[in-house]
Design a protein around this motif. Sequence first.
Motif, PDB file in Angstrom:
ATOM      1  N   ILE A 191       0.544  -1.072   0.194  1.00  0.00           N
ATOM      2  CA  ILE A 191      -0.091  -0.424  -0.041  1.00  0.00           C
ATOM      3  C   ILE A 191       1.441   1.289   0.375  1.00  0.00           C
ATOM      4  O   ILE A 191       1.647   1.214   0.872  1.00  0.00           O
ATOM      5  N   GLY A 192       0.672   2.091  -0.558  1.00  0.00           N
ATOM      6  CA  GLY A 192       1.156   3.580  -0.837  1.00  0.00           C
ATOM      7  C   GLY A 192       1.579   4.063  -2.075  1.00  0.00           C
ATOM      8  O   GLY A 192       0.149   3.495  -3.207  1.00  0.00           O
ATOM      9  N   ARG A 193       2.423   4.828  -2.240  1.00  0.00           N
ATOM     10  CA  ARG A 193       2.127   5.591  -3.640  1.00  0.00           C
ATOM     11  C   ARG A 193       2.373   5.358  -4.962  1.00  0.00           C
ATOM     12  O   ARG A 193       3.653   4.435  -4.352  1.00  0.00           O
ATOM     13  N   VAL A 194       1.798   4.746  -5.859  1.00  0.00           N
ATOM     14  CA  VAL A 194       2.710   4.083  -6.862  1.00  0.00           C
ATOM     15  C   VAL A 194       3.614   4.663  -7.691  1.00  0.00           C
ATOM     16  O   VAL A 194       3.470   5.851  -8.505  1.00  0.00           O
ATOM     17  N   ARG A 195       4.670   4.498  -7.272  1.00  0.00           N
ATOM     18  CA  ARG A 195       6.206   5.546  -7.839  1.00  0.00           C
ATOM     19  C   ARG A 195       7.283   4.879  -8.020  1.00  0.00           C
ATOM     20  O   ARG A 195       7.561   3.767  -6.965  1.00  0.00           O
ATOM     21  N   PRO A 196       7.951   5.331  -8.888  1.00  0.00           N
ATOM     22  CA  PRO A 196       9.217   4.241  -9.204  1.00  0.00           C
ATOM     23  C   PRO A 196      10.311   3.835  -7.560  1.00  0.00           C
ATOM     24  O   PRO A 196      10.605   2.778  -7.301  1.00  0.00           O
ATOM     25  N   GLN A 228       1.565   2.985 -15.789  1.00  0.00           N
ATOM     26  CA  GLN A 228       1.200   2.580 -16.777  1.00  0.00           C
ATOM     27  C   GLN A 228       2.035   1.308 -16.402  1.00  0.00           C
ATOM     28  O   GLN A 228       0.848   0.385 -17.062  1.00  0.00           O
ATOM     29  N   MET A 229       3.223   1.188 -16.316  1.00  0.00           N
ATOM     30  CA  MET A 229       3.992  -0.322 -16.835  1.00  0.00           C
ATOM     31  C   MET A 229       2.963  -1.387 -15.443  1.00  0.00           C
ATOM     32  O   MET A 229       3.292  -2.356 -16.064  1.00  0.00           O
ATOM     33  N   ILE A 230       2.845  -0.979 -14.483  1.00  0.00           N
ATOM     34  CA  ILE A 230       2.360  -1.576 -13.197  1.00  0.00           C
ATOM     35  C   ILE A 230       1.379  -1.869 -13.760  1.00  0.00           C
ATOM     36  O   ILE A 230       0.761  -3.488 -13.434  1.00  0.00           O
ATOM     37  N   GLN A 231       0.203  -1.346 -14.729  1.00  0.00           N
ATOM     38  CA  GLN A 231      -1.055  -2.141 -14.490  1.00  0.00           C
ATOM     39  C   GLN A 231      -0.594  -2.695 -16.057  1.00  0.00           C
ATOM     40  O   GLN A 231      -1.735  -4.032 -16.000  1.00  0.00           O
ATOM     41  N   ARG A 232       0.195  -2.504 -16.655  1.00  0.00           N
ATOM     42  CA  ARG A 232       0.143  -3.637 -17.658  1.00  0.00           C
ATOM     43  C   ARG A 232       0.593  -4.886 -17.608  1.00  0.00           C
ATOM     44  O   ARG A 232      -0.254  -6.171 -17.434  1.00  0.00           O
ATOM     45  N   ARG A 233       0.969  -4.692 -16.350  1.00  0.00           N
ATOM     46  CA  ARG A 233       2.184  -6.090 -15.885  1.00  0.00           C
ATOM     47  C   ARG A 233       0.466  -6.915 -15.291  1.00  0.00           C
ATOM     48  O   ARG A 233       0.799  -8.383 -14.995  1.00  0.00           O
ATOM     49  N   ALA A 234       0.146  -6.092 -14.817  1.00  0.00           N
ATOM     50  CA  ALA A 234      -0.748  -6.561 -13.706  1.00  0.00           C
ATOM     51  C   ALA A 234      -1.817  -7.710 -14.314  1.00  0.00           C
ATOM     52  O   ALA A 234      -2.134  -8.708 -13.370  1.00  0.00           O
ATOM     53  N   VAL A 235      -1.765  -7.154 -15.286  1.00  0.00           N
ATOM     54  CA  VAL A 235      -3.224  -7.823 -15.647  1.00  0.00           C
ATOM     55  C   VAL A 235      -2.442  -9.738 -16.453  1.00  0.00           C
ATOM     56  O   VAL A 235      -3.003 -10.642 -17.064  1.00  0.00           O
TER      57      VAL A 235
END
Length: 365
Positions: A191-196, A228-235
């Motif tokens: 849980i947190g801000r999705v940041r590098p 966007q990278m996280i969302q692409r990989r998550a699927v």
Amino acid sequence: MTGGRSGAIGGVEWQTSLLAKWFAARGWRVSMLTWDEGGPPEEVIDGVRVIKICRRDAGLPGLRFFHPKWTGLVRAMRAADADVYYQNCGECVTGQMALWCRRSSRPFVFSAASDADCDPHLPELRTRRERVLYRYGLRQADRVIVQTLTQQRRMRECFGRDAVVIPMPCPGPGDGQFQLPSPQTERVLWIGRVRPVKRPDRFLDLAAACPELQFDLVGPLFQDDCCQMIQRRAVTLSNLTVHGPVPRDRLGAVYQRAAVLCCTSDYEGFPNTFLEAWSYGLPIVSTFDPDGLIASRQLGVVVKDVAEMAQAIRALLSSPDRYRQMSENARRYYLQNHTLEVVMPRFEALFREVAAQVRERRAES
């Protein structure tokens, strides 16, 4: 006043709002300065006077830093007419507030939000202007507050500033609502801000390495490359659920469903998520350990990489006795160090002290 670039509500903003509401409830006259995101220029919320500076995007590019942002900040500080000015998170505003306070003979208290504020390279400040103003504000602050002994040492070594350690406050479930978590849920929470800098990519690697476990990623998702990278990989990961932002009044249920909180960050300050997790008795498996607390007090497991993380989580969830001991340790540590009843009087004492000292200086001059 809190710093930062993202505009999202995170641990710094939440803790500052807790301080403001607690002081207002104690009878203090409290003002909070914010960006203008709609509504009247001033309003009172939970007893706190909220003064809007300006819209974040107001003014002409190249000039807006000076007007209306800096001029709006000065106007808002003058309107607040406070006995003490407090700012959390290192940025250019640190110097701007310190400059006004110095010229107006008002005390200024700065609070470091993370280890980055104590790093001489100032990795979160991208421009020379930000770094110069932050260093000036740090020098001029009447008091500097840090969250850990490590930050205190770094402030002294890197900036020549003495700092006082005050743990951050965190509301949590009372004894009547608290229940020890269970490793049988086999759910791992991030849980947190999705940041590098938070390295959410490591959490996805962890989910791929542990297909027998369930993983929950909670935090606001923006349109930047990292999100966007996280969302692409998550699927591509059937055992990972990306929840996006969760309202604060529902976060308790999120923690109660989990067995372990996972931190994958390169660096932090003292994450609010740690305090929230410990308030619910959750052990933490983390790449970051503030002041070595996780290891020394057995509040979870400290790891170096994803492979160690996977091994640590599996071992913890398969050892009920060890899990229960760490869970009890976590709850005990929270109650002794981070409840509002423990922390807030320390802030109040510091503010009273610095205000009295500035009044004495005025009288002498």
